[in-house]
Design a protein around this motif. Sequence first.
Motif, PDB file in Angstrom:
ATOM      1  N   TYR A  11     -22.495 -34.029 -59.825  1.00  0.00           N
ATOM      2  CA  TYR A  11     -22.892 -32.832 -59.207  1.00  0.00           C
ATOM      3  C   TYR A  11     -24.395 -32.485 -58.639  1.00  0.00           C
ATOM      4  N   ASP A  13     -27.052 -29.428 -56.897  1.00  0.00           N
ATOM      5  CA  ASP A  13     -26.936 -28.079 -56.313  1.00  0.00           C
ATOM      6  C   ASP A  13     -27.396 -28.201 -54.838  1.00  0.00           C
ATOM      7  N   GLU A  15     -30.346 -26.557 -54.001  1.00  0.00           N
ATOM      8  CA  GLU A  15     -31.909 -26.930 -54.008  1.00  0.00           C
ATOM      9  C   GLU A  15     -32.053 -28.713 -54.179  1.00  0.00           C
ATOM     10  N   ASN A  71     -30.000 -31.105 -60.262  1.00  0.00           N
ATOM     11  CA  ASN A  71     -29.079 -29.818 -60.628  1.00  0.00           C
ATOM     12  C   ASN A  71     -29.519 -28.883 -61.535  1.00  0.00           C
ATOM     13  N   HIS A  73     -30.678 -25.862 -60.552  1.00  0.00           N
ATOM     14  CA  HIS A  73     -30.019 -24.483 -60.383  1.00  0.00           C
ATOM     15  C   HIS A  73     -28.652 -24.526 -59.938  1.00  0.00           C
ATOM     16  N   PRO A  74     -27.827 -24.736 -61.022  1.00  0.00           N
ATOM     17  CA  PRO A  74     -26.193 -24.788 -60.842  1.00  0.00           C
ATOM     18  C   PRO A  74     -25.669 -23.613 -60.320  1.00  0.00           C
ATOM     19  N   LEU A  75     -24.636 -23.628 -59.560  1.00  0.00           N
ATOM     20  CA  LEU A  75     -23.994 -22.164 -58.990  1.00  0.00           C
ATOM     21  C   LEU A  75     -23.043 -21.699 -59.953  1.00  0.00           C
ATOM     22  N   TRP A  77     -19.638 -19.814 -60.352  1.00  0.00           N
ATOM     23  CA  TRP A  77     -18.593 -19.574 -59.532  1.00  0.00           C
ATOM     24  C   TRP A  77     -17.716 -18.305 -60.265  1.00  0.00           C
TER      25      TRP A  77
END
Length: 91
Positions: A11, A13, A15, A71, A73-75, A77
């Motif tokens: 994974y 992100d 950025e 990673n 700046h993980p999103l 959800w």
Amino acid sequence: MDQLQTLFDGYIDFEGQKLADRLTNVLLILSGLIAWIVGFVLQDLRYTVYIGLGGTALTFLVVVPPWPMYNKHPLTWLPVDYDDKKEKKGH
């Protein structure tokens, strides 16, 4: 164990994608310039090819694995609302 799983899942992100794109461009351009200059100064195409291939391999090792720096700046959800899905299917 979760950190190890996250590392192998791959994974990154948005950025991190931008950073990987910038690193790809910068590393390939720098290695190409260095390869061309060394090959021109030494008048040997072999050095140009080797340095270019080395720069490409270095770029591959820096950009392709999902390093943790990609990673930062993980999103987050939104959770799935199952009641809302059932209601929409009923109509």
